[in-house]
Design a protein around this motif. Structure first.
Motif, PDB file in Angstrom:
ATOM      1  N   PHE A   1       0.909  -1.293  -0.017  1.00  9.75           N
ATOM      2  CA  PHE A   1       0.065  -0.083  -0.226  1.00  9.75           C
ATOM      3  C   PHE A   1       0.906   1.052  -0.099  1.00  9.75           C
ATOM      4  N   VAL A   2       0.496   2.098  -0.789  1.00 10.58           N
ATOM      5  CA  VAL A   2       1.095   3.455  -0.906  1.00 10.58           C
ATOM      6  C   VAL A   2       0.107   4.394  -0.812  1.00 10.58           C
ATOM      7  N   ASP A   3       0.262   5.318  -0.113  1.00 11.65           N
ATOM      8  CA  ASP A   3      -0.724   6.566   0.267  1.00 11.65           C
ATOM      9  C   ASP A   3      -1.000   7.256  -0.933  1.00 11.65           C
ATOM     10  N   GLU A   4      -2.503   7.785  -1.132  1.00 16.16           N
ATOM     11  CA  GLU A   4      -2.533   8.408  -2.247  1.00 16.16           C
ATOM     12  C   GLU A   4      -1.652   9.563  -2.887  1.00 16.16           C
ATOM     13  N   GLU A   5      -1.328  10.196  -1.805  1.00 14.10           N
ATOM     14  CA  GLU A   5      -0.242  11.474  -1.832  1.00 14.10           C
ATOM     15  C   GLU A   5       1.074  11.135  -2.375  1.00 14.10           C
ATOM     16  N   PHE A   6       1.382   9.909  -2.266  1.00  9.26           N
ATOM     17  CA  PHE A   6       2.684   9.493  -2.810  1.00  9.26           C
ATOM     18  C   PHE A   6       2.637   8.570  -3.963  1.00  9.26           C
ATOM     19  N   ARG A   7       1.472   8.179  -4.609  1.00  7.23           N
ATOM     20  CA  ARG A   7       1.498   7.338  -5.792  1.00  7.23           C
ATOM     21  C   ARG A   7       2.179   8.246  -6.989  1.00  7.23           C
ATOM     22  N   GLY A   8       2.681   7.483  -8.047  1.00  6.23           N
ATOM     23  CA  GLY A   8       3.334   7.976  -9.198  1.00  6.23           C
ATOM     24  C   GLY A   8       4.732   8.164  -8.932  1.00  6.23           C
ATOM     25  N   LYS A   9       5.303   7.799  -7.812  1.00  5.53           N
ATOM     26  CA  LYS A   9       6.497   8.304  -7.665  1.00  5.53           C
ATOM     27  C   LYS A   9       7.519   7.085  -7.386  1.00  5.53           C
ATOM     28  N   ARG A  10       6.896   6.094  -7.801  1.00  2.43           N
ATOM     29  CA  ARG A  10       7.733   4.545  -7.702  1.00  2.43           C
ATOM     30  C   ARG A  10       7.836   4.162  -6.468  1.00  2.43           C
ATOM     31  N   VAL A  11       7.017   4.526  -5.387  1.00  4.42           N
ATOM     32  CA  VAL A  11       7.265   3.948  -4.295  1.00  4.42           C
ATOM     33  C   VAL A  11       7.020   2.626  -3.761  1.00  4.42           C
ATOM     34  N   SER A  12       5.846   2.092  -4.499  1.00  2.00           N
ATOM     35  CA  SER A  12       5.859   0.614  -4.419  1.00  2.00           C
ATOM     36  C   SER A  12       6.873  -0.302  -4.906  1.00  2.00           C
ATOM     37  N   GLY A  13       7.383   0.274  -6.013  1.00  2.00           N
ATOM     38  CA  GLY A  13       8.646  -0.751  -6.625  1.00  2.00           C
ATOM     39  C   GLY A  13       9.615  -0.745  -5.521  1.00  2.00           C
ATOM     40  N   GLU A  14       9.947   0.414  -4.936  1.00  3.23           N
ATOM     41  CA  GLU A  14      10.854   0.560  -3.977  1.00  3.23           C
ATOM     42  C   GLU A  14      10.644  -0.338  -2.851  1.00  3.23           C
ATOM     43  N   LEU A  15       9.369  -0.114  -2.187  1.00  4.65           N
ATOM     44  CA  LEU A  15       8.970  -1.427  -1.281  1.00  4.65           C
ATOM     45  C   LEU A  15       9.228  -2.526  -1.547  1.00  4.65           C
ATOM     46  N   ILE A  16       8.879  -3.011  -2.746  1.00  2.00           N
ATOM     47  CA  ILE A  16       8.874  -4.177  -3.263  1.00  2.00           C
ATOM     48  C   ILE A  16      10.401  -4.723  -3.401  1.00  2.00           C
ATOM     49  N   GLY A  17      11.068  -3.833  -3.956  1.00  2.00           N
ATOM     50  CA  GLY A  17      12.507  -4.064  -4.048  1.00  2.00           C
ATOM     51  C   GLY A  17      13.399  -4.183  -2.690  1.00  2.00           C
ATOM     52  N   ALA A  18      12.823  -3.497  -1.651  1.00  2.00           N
ATOM     53  CA  ALA A  18      13.635  -3.625  -0.391  1.00  2.00           C
ATOM     54  C   ALA A  18      12.924  -5.204   0.285  1.00  2.00           C
ATOM     55  N   ALA A  19      12.010  -5.643  -0.035  1.00  2.00           N
ATOM     56  CA  ALA A  19      11.384  -6.713   0.625  1.00  2.00           C
ATOM     57  C   ALA A  19      11.997  -8.032  -0.247  1.00  2.00           C
ATOM     58  N   VAL A  20      12.305  -7.804  -1.517  1.00  2.00           N
ATOM     59  CA  VAL A  20      12.901  -8.896  -2.261  1.00  2.00           C
ATOM     60  C   VAL A  20      14.295  -9.289  -1.959  1.00  2.00           C
ATOM     61  N   ARG A  21      14.978  -7.886  -1.936  1.00  2.00           N
ATOM     62  CA  ARG A  21      16.432  -7.907  -1.228  1.00  2.00           C
ATOM     63  C   ARG A  21      16.549  -8.464   0.008  1.00  2.00           C
ATOM     64  N   TYR A  22      15.988  -8.378   1.000  1.00  2.00           N
ATOM     65  CA  TYR A  22      15.685  -8.837   2.394  1.00  2.00           C
ATOM     66  C   TYR A  22      15.536 -10.323   2.359  1.00  2.00           C
ATOM     67  N   ALA A  23      14.724 -10.984   1.285  1.00  2.00           N
ATOM     68  CA  ALA A  23      14.254 -12.397   1.358  1.00  2.00           C
ATOM     69  C   ALA A  23      15.528 -12.887   0.858  1.00  2.00           C
ATOM     70  N   HIS A  24      16.217 -12.164  -0.129  1.00  2.46           N
ATOM     71  CA  HIS A  24      17.601 -12.928  -0.793  1.00  2.46           C
ATOM     72  C   HIS A  24      18.322 -12.888   0.219  1.00  2.46           C
ATOM     73  N   LYS A  25      18.744 -11.826   1.086  1.00  4.09           N
ATOM     74  CA  LYS A  25      19.717 -11.668   2.114  1.00  4.09           C
ATOM     75  C   LYS A  25      19.438 -12.733   3.092  1.00  4.09           C
ATOM     76  N   ILE A  26      18.402 -13.162   3.348  1.00  5.65           N
ATOM     77  CA  ILE A  26      18.058 -14.355   4.299  1.00  5.65           C
ATOM     78  C   ILE A  26      17.980 -15.584   3.751  1.00  5.65           C
ATOM     79  N   GLY A  27      18.206 -15.954   2.596  1.00  7.41           N
ATOM     80  CA  GLY A  27      18.566 -17.245   1.980  1.00  7.41           C
ATOM     81  C   GLY A  27      17.319 -17.614   1.006  1.00  7.41           C
ATOM     82  N   PHE A  28      16.335 -16.784   0.490  1.00  9.64           N
ATOM     83  CA  PHE A  28      15.549 -17.281  -0.333  1.00  9.64           C
ATOM     84  C   PHE A  28      15.857 -16.913  -1.790  1.00  9.64           C
ATOM     85  N   GLU A  29      15.753 -17.640  -2.956  1.00 14.73           N
ATOM     86  CA  GLU A  29      15.936 -17.374  -4.070  1.00 14.73           C
ATOM     87  C   GLU A  29      14.881 -16.797  -4.877  1.00 14.73           C
TER      88      GLU A  29
END
Length: 155
Positions: A80-108
């Motif tokens: 979820f991204v607040d309406e005021e912040f949409r269109g600024k690629r925030v969801s992509g950054e959130l998803i990227g952070a979660a994916v990098r964390y998953a990789h860091k703890i051993g998930f491919e």
């Protein structure tokens, strides 16, 4: 400046309050799960903040709304991204952070369930197929593999 962080004890109550009062009805469920500490040690809630103000969140958990008979794990959820912040690629950054964390703890591989068409492909996810959810509906299941080196966002 946007800052993405794993929610810790200091930020926990603010994220619970924000999720509970955000415009997305699923936010109340995330707030409930956080209050009840229903996350395993490795499972995390991510928050994005701008100048100390929460602008969105997502989770990385073992399971989501996919039936437990399937072996897929972990899942990004509650994006979820607040309406005021949409269109600024925030969801992509959130998803990227979660994916990098998953990789860091051993998930491919990392998975996400969604009814959205064309959204997660732009974050380098590939559709596996349509699956019945635990709620009786059907949603698409997507996967991203760290083997492709993309890390959850498409530049």
């Amino acid at each position: 400046m946007m800052d993405i962080t794993i929610v810790d004890d200091k930020l926990r109550n603010a994220v619970i309050s924000y999720a509970e009062n955000c415009s997305w009805r699923a936010g109340k469920e995330l707030a409930r799960l956080m209050r009840r500490n229903e996350f395993k040690d490795w499972e995390k809630v991510f928050a994005v903040c701008e100048n100390g103000r929460i602008a969105g969140f997502c989770t990385l958990t073992g399971k989501d709304e996919l039936s437990p008979e399937y072996p897929f794990t972990p899942f990004i959820g509650f994006v979820f991204v607040d309406e005021e912040f949409r269109g600024k690629r925030v969801s992509g950054e959130l998803i990227g952070a979660a994916v990098r964390y998953a990789h860091k703890i051993g998930f491919e591989n990392v998975y996400i369930m969604s009814g959205e068409v064309g959204l997660y492909e732009k974050y380098c996810f590939s559709k596996i197929g349509d699956f019945e959810t635990i709620y009786g509906g059907t949603e698409q299941l997507f996967v991203i593999s760290m083997a492709n080196g993309k890390g959850g966002h498409n530049d």
